[in-house]
Design a protein around this motif. Structure first.
Motif, PDB file in Angstrom:
ATOM      1  N   GLN A 197      17.874  -6.890   9.461  1.00 43.96           N
ATOM      2  CA  GLN A 197      16.896  -5.977  10.047  1.00 43.96           C
ATOM      3  C   GLN A 197      15.613  -5.990   9.226  1.00 43.96           C
ATOM      4  O   GLN A 197      15.622  -6.227   8.014  1.00 43.96           O
ATOM      5  N   VAL A 198      14.520  -5.720   9.913  1.00 36.71           N
ATOM      6  CA  VAL A 198      13.207  -5.600   9.277  1.00 36.71           C
ATOM      7  C   VAL A 198      12.746  -4.154   9.419  1.00 36.71           C
ATOM      8  O   VAL A 198      12.820  -3.576  10.512  1.00 36.71           O
ATOM      9  N   LEU A 199      12.295  -3.582   8.311  1.00 35.80           N
ATOM     10  CA  LEU A 199      11.758  -2.225   8.340  1.00 35.80           C
ATOM     11  C   LEU A 199      10.246  -2.286   8.480  1.00 35.80           C
ATOM     12  O   LEU A 199       9.568  -2.997   7.733  1.00 35.80           O
ATOM     13  N   ILE A 200       9.717  -1.531   9.431  1.00 33.01           N
ATOM     14  CA  ILE A 200       8.269  -1.376   9.601  1.00 33.01           C
ATOM     15  C   ILE A 200       7.913   0.061   9.232  1.00 33.01           C
ATOM     16  O   ILE A 200       8.480   1.007   9.779  1.00 33.01           O
ATOM     17  N   LYS A 201       7.001   0.195   8.309  1.00 35.96           N
ATOM     18  CA  LYS A 201       6.568   1.521   7.876  1.00 35.96           C
ATOM     19  C   LYS A 201       5.065   1.630   7.991  1.00 35.96           C
ATOM     20  O   LYS A 201       4.319   0.804   7.452  1.00 35.96           O
ATOM     21  N   ALA A 202       4.604   2.646   8.721  1.00 36.05           N
ATOM     22  CA  ALA A 202       3.173   2.925   8.855  1.00 36.05           C
ATOM     23  C   ALA A 202       2.881   4.250   8.153  1.00 36.05           C
ATOM     24  O   ALA A 202       3.699   5.171   8.196  1.00 36.05           O
ATOM     25  N   TYR A 203       1.733   4.356   7.500  1.00 37.86           N
ATOM     26  CA  TYR A 203       1.433   5.591   6.775  1.00 37.86           C
ATOM     27  C   TYR A 203      -0.060   5.730   6.525  1.00 37.86           C
ATOM     28  O   TYR A 203      -0.819   4.757   6.570  1.00 37.86           O
ATOM     29  N   PHE A 204      -0.479   6.954   6.260  1.00 42.91           N
ATOM     30  CA  PHE A 204      -1.837   7.252   5.787  1.00 42.91           C
ATOM     31  C   PHE A 204      -1.864   8.681   5.270  1.00 42.91           C
ATOM     32  O   PHE A 204      -1.064   9.524   5.693  1.00 42.91           O
ATOM     33  N   PRO A 205      -2.748   9.014   4.320  1.00 34.84           N
ATOM     34  CA  PRO A 205      -2.847  10.384   3.811  1.00 34.84           C
ATOM     35  C   PRO A 205      -3.447  11.309   4.866  1.00 34.84           C
ATOM     36  O   PRO A 205      -4.278  10.889   5.687  1.00 34.84           O
ATOM     37  N   SER A 206      -3.035  12.575   4.828  1.00 30.82           N
ATOM     38  CA  SER A 206      -3.504  13.529   5.827  1.00 30.82           C
ATOM     39  C   SER A 206      -3.760  14.878   5.166  1.00 30.82           C
ATOM     40  O   SER A 206      -3.756  14.999   3.942  1.00 30.82           O
ATOM     41  N   ILE A 207      -3.922  15.919   5.988  1.00 33.76           N
ATOM     42  CA  ILE A 207      -4.353  17.220   5.474  1.00 33.76           C
ATOM     43  C   ILE A 207      -3.206  17.981   4.820  1.00 33.76           C
ATOM     44  O   ILE A 207      -2.035  17.707   5.059  1.00 33.76           O
ATOM     45  N   ALA A 208      -3.562  18.968   4.008  1.00 31.39           N
ATOM     46  CA  ALA A 208      -2.573  19.788   3.319  1.00 31.39           C
ATOM     47  C   ALA A 208      -1.916  20.760   4.285  1.00 31.39           C
ATOM     48  O   ALA A 208      -2.490  21.154   5.300  1.00 31.39           O
ATOM     49  N   LYS A 209      -0.716  21.168   3.936  1.00 35.05           N
ATOM     50  CA  LYS A 209       0.009  22.114   4.780  1.00 35.05           C
ATOM     51  C   LYS A 209      -0.692  23.471   4.826  1.00 35.05           C
ATOM     52  O   LYS A 209      -0.548  24.232   5.792  1.00 35.05           O
ATOM     53  N   LYS A 210      -1.458  23.799   3.801  1.00 42.48           N
ATOM     54  CA  LYS A 210      -2.158  25.081   3.769  1.00 42.48           C
ATOM     55  C   LYS A 210      -3.421  25.077   4.621  1.00 42.48           C
ATOM     56  O   LYS A 210      -4.040  26.127   4.825  1.00 42.48           O
ATOM     57  N   HIS A 211      -3.817  23.930   5.124  1.00 39.22           N
ATOM     58  CA  HIS A 211      -5.026  23.808   5.943  1.00 39.22           C
ATOM     59  C   HIS A 211      -4.884  24.644   7.213  1.00 39.22           C
ATOM     60  O   HIS A 211      -3.824  24.686   7.834  1.00 39.22           O
ATOM     61  N   ASN A 212      -5.964  25.308   7.614  1.00 38.21           N
ATOM     62  CA  ASN A 212      -5.916  26.189   8.780  1.00 38.21           C
ATOM     63  C   ASN A 212      -5.488  25.473  10.052  1.00 38.21           C
ATOM     64  O   ASN A 212      -4.883  26.076  10.941  1.00 38.21           O
ATOM     65  N   ASN A 213      -5.800  24.183  10.142  1.00 37.39           N
ATOM     66  CA  ASN A 213      -5.482  23.440  11.356  1.00 37.39           C
ATOM     67  C   ASN A 213      -4.234  22.561  11.216  1.00 37.39           C
ATOM     68  O   ASN A 213      -3.989  21.709  12.059  1.00 37.39           O
ATOM     69  N   PHE A 214      -3.444  22.792  10.167  1.00 37.05           N
ATOM     70  CA  PHE A 214      -2.293  21.916   9.952  1.00 37.05           C
ATOM     71  C   PHE A 214      -1.355  21.911  11.149  1.00 37.05           C
ATOM     72  O   PHE A 214      -0.821  20.854  11.523  1.00 37.05           O
ATOM     73  N   TYR A 215      -1.146  23.065  11.752  1.00 38.96           N
ATOM     74  CA  TYR A 215      -0.174  23.114  12.841  1.00 38.96           C
ATOM     75  C   TYR A 215      -0.641  22.377  14.096  1.00 38.96           C
ATOM     76  O   TYR A 215       0.179  22.029  14.943  1.00 38.96           O
ATOM     77  N   GLN A 216      -1.925  22.119  14.209  1.00 37.64           N
ATOM     78  CA  GLN A 216      -2.376  21.237  15.279  1.00 37.64           C
ATOM     79  C   GLN A 216      -1.881  19.814  15.025  1.00 37.64           C
ATOM     80  O   GLN A 216      -1.411  19.126  15.937  1.00 37.64           O
ATOM     81  N   TYR A 217      -1.982  19.385  13.785  1.00 32.91           N
ATOM     82  CA  TYR A 217      -1.489  18.064  13.405  1.00 32.91           C
ATOM     83  C   TYR A 217       0.042  18.017  13.514  1.00 32.91           C
ATOM     84  O   TYR A 217       0.617  17.017  13.942  1.00 32.91           O
ATOM     85  N   TYR A 218       0.675  19.091  13.116  1.00 26.00           N
ATOM     86  CA  TYR A 218       2.130  19.182  13.165  1.00 26.00           C
ATOM     87  C   TYR A 218       2.638  19.063  14.598  1.00 26.00           C
ATOM     88  O   TYR A 218       3.618  18.367  14.876  1.00 26.00           O
TER      89      TYR A 218
END
Length: 440
Positions: free
Chosen positions: A268-289
């Motif tokens: 099997q081959v594992l594909i992993k995609a990633y990037f840094p994002s906003i903090a959980k304390k950010h007012n708009n975090f739950y939009q991202y969530y």
């Protein structure tokens, strides 16, 4: 828009009028998670949830900025953890083990780059015993050199064995790439050379320097009165030093997109995609969530699972999640596929990201995500350990107690336009890094 404005005004009024007494009640009958904020010694605060329907008390403790990023000698924190988990401290190890076992105490330890964690569970009548046990760990002294040598050997063996696991290797490589130039890039297992420098004194000094009153965070839940909670905090922290001057090089979001392949002899081959994002304390975090839930956080119903698993049959499992740090997060997507299909799977994955960025979500997708995120939150806290763990995490990530209280209201207030505007800032195809682990 008016609805959202009214919600913001309401939250501001709540914050402005918050009672600043020692025990700050921030709950009402319609709130899922009921807790108080207690002002305790040293101008610190403790999150506390009372439940007299059980005899059990659960405690979650975190020492912020006391994780393995602080290791001047690689492997120090994990050596300490290993000994803690085996209760191997002090000169009378068996006495401590018997104390824990005979009083039905459950205690566990963990650490990441940034923080050190202790979780404990005990019946109320044995609360004093738990205090003594915690004090033993928080002022630990190690004496067994032979055991430390064995611990270091085990750590290296585990590390080299785990490198044969695609998910483990992907995590290591992501950490090295994303956090280059930061102490968060450190590998916690150590090396043969670094292990030669780890002594019993190293571990004793680590306990003394990292566990302090300044960086302790405590959440308590269960059948424990407010006065008992205050006493618990006082007795547990009384031997800790006041401050720590330890510092590490933090991540400064100096992000560079990466595309890397790493060879691993697997079918099997594992594909992993990633990037840094906003903090959980950010007012708009739950939009991202909420957006993540639709993309890859909702199991078989997610976009990723429907497109890659159900329609194409290219993987058994594909998912996405937020890896939460103190002041930021990392968004991660993972899937495994047969090595002769990984190029097709990767192509489809990138196409999905492009389509999400361009077209966003449907009303039905957003409505379904809201319903699940609100409903699951309402039934989540059926055990006290879930409450104390959640409250500890909220304190650690510096999330406003008002946001905790109004979480469901905030999520429900989002419109389809809110989420689709967010997802354009969230999923940017050219901003995504990829790791390929396998025989390709």
């Amino acid at each position: 828009m008016i609805k959202k404005l009214l919600l913001i005004i309401n939250i501001i009024l709540i914050i402005t009028n918050m009672n600043q007494t020692q025990a700050t009640q921030i709950t009402n009958d319609n709130v899922t998670l009921k807790f108080e904020i207690l002002d305790v010694e040293d101008n610190r605060r403790l999150y506390y949830s009372y439940d007299d329907s059980t005899s059990v008390v659960t405690v979650d403790i975190a020492f912020k900025d006391a994780g393995y990023a602080l290791d001047n000698i690689s492997g120090t924190t994990y050596s300490l953890l290993y000994l803690f988990k085996q209760y191997e401290l002090g000169q009378d190890v068996q006495k401590l083990k018997h104390l824990i076992e005979e009083n039905g105490i459950k205690i566990s330890f963990s650490a990441d780059q940034e923080n050190f964690y202790i979780s404990a569970k005990v019946v109320n009548s044995n609360l004093n015993v738990l205090i003594n046990v915690l004090n033993s760990f928080l002022s630990a002294k190690f004496y067994d050199q032979k055991l430390l040598t064995q611990v270091k050997e085990n750590l290296l063996q585990n590390y080299h064995t785990n490198l044969g696991n695609a998910h483990f290797l992907a995590n290591v490589k992501q950490q090295e790439l994303l956090f280059a130039g930061s102490d968060l890039s450190k590998i916690p297992y150590g090396t043969e050379e670094s292990h030669k420098q780890i002594t019993l004194k190293t571990l004793n000094d680590t306990v003394h320097s990292r566990f302090t009153k300044k960086n302790i965070i405590v959440a308590v839940s269960g059948n424990i009165r407010e006065d008992q909670t205050r006493r618990f905090y006082k007795e547990t922290t009384k031997k800790l030093k006041q401050n720590s001057n330890l510092k590490y090089i933090p991540y400064n979001n100096n992000y560079t997109v990466a595309n890397n392949n790493y060879s691993l002899a697997k079918e099997q081959v594992l594909i992993k995609a990633y990037f840094p994002s906003i903090a959980k304390k950010h007012n708009n975090f739950y939009q991202y969530y909420l957006a993540n839930y639709i993309i890859g956080g909702s199991g078989l119903n997610s976009i990723l699972s429907q497109e890659i698993r159900e329609k194409k049959g290219l993987t058994y499992s594909v998912y996405s999640y937020f890896d939460i740090y103190n002041d930021f997060s990392v968004w991660v997507c993972e899937l495994s596929t047969d090595k002769d299909k990984y190029q097709e799977a990767l192509k489809i994955l990138k196409k999905i990201f492009t389509n999400i960025h361009k077209n966003g979500f449907t009303e039905e997708q957003v409505a379904r995500a809201k319903k699940y995120l609100i409903g699951s939150f309402n039934i989540y806290f059926n055990e006290n350990e879930k409450i104390s763990s959640y409250l500890q995490d909220a304190m650690l990530r510096d999330i406003s107690p008002i946001l905790i209280r109004n979480r469901n209201k905030v999520i429900n207030s989002y419109s389809i336009d809110d989420i689709n505007q967010t997802v354009k800032k969230f999923i940017i195809p050219d901003n995504i890094s990829y790791l390929i682990i396998g025989d390709v």
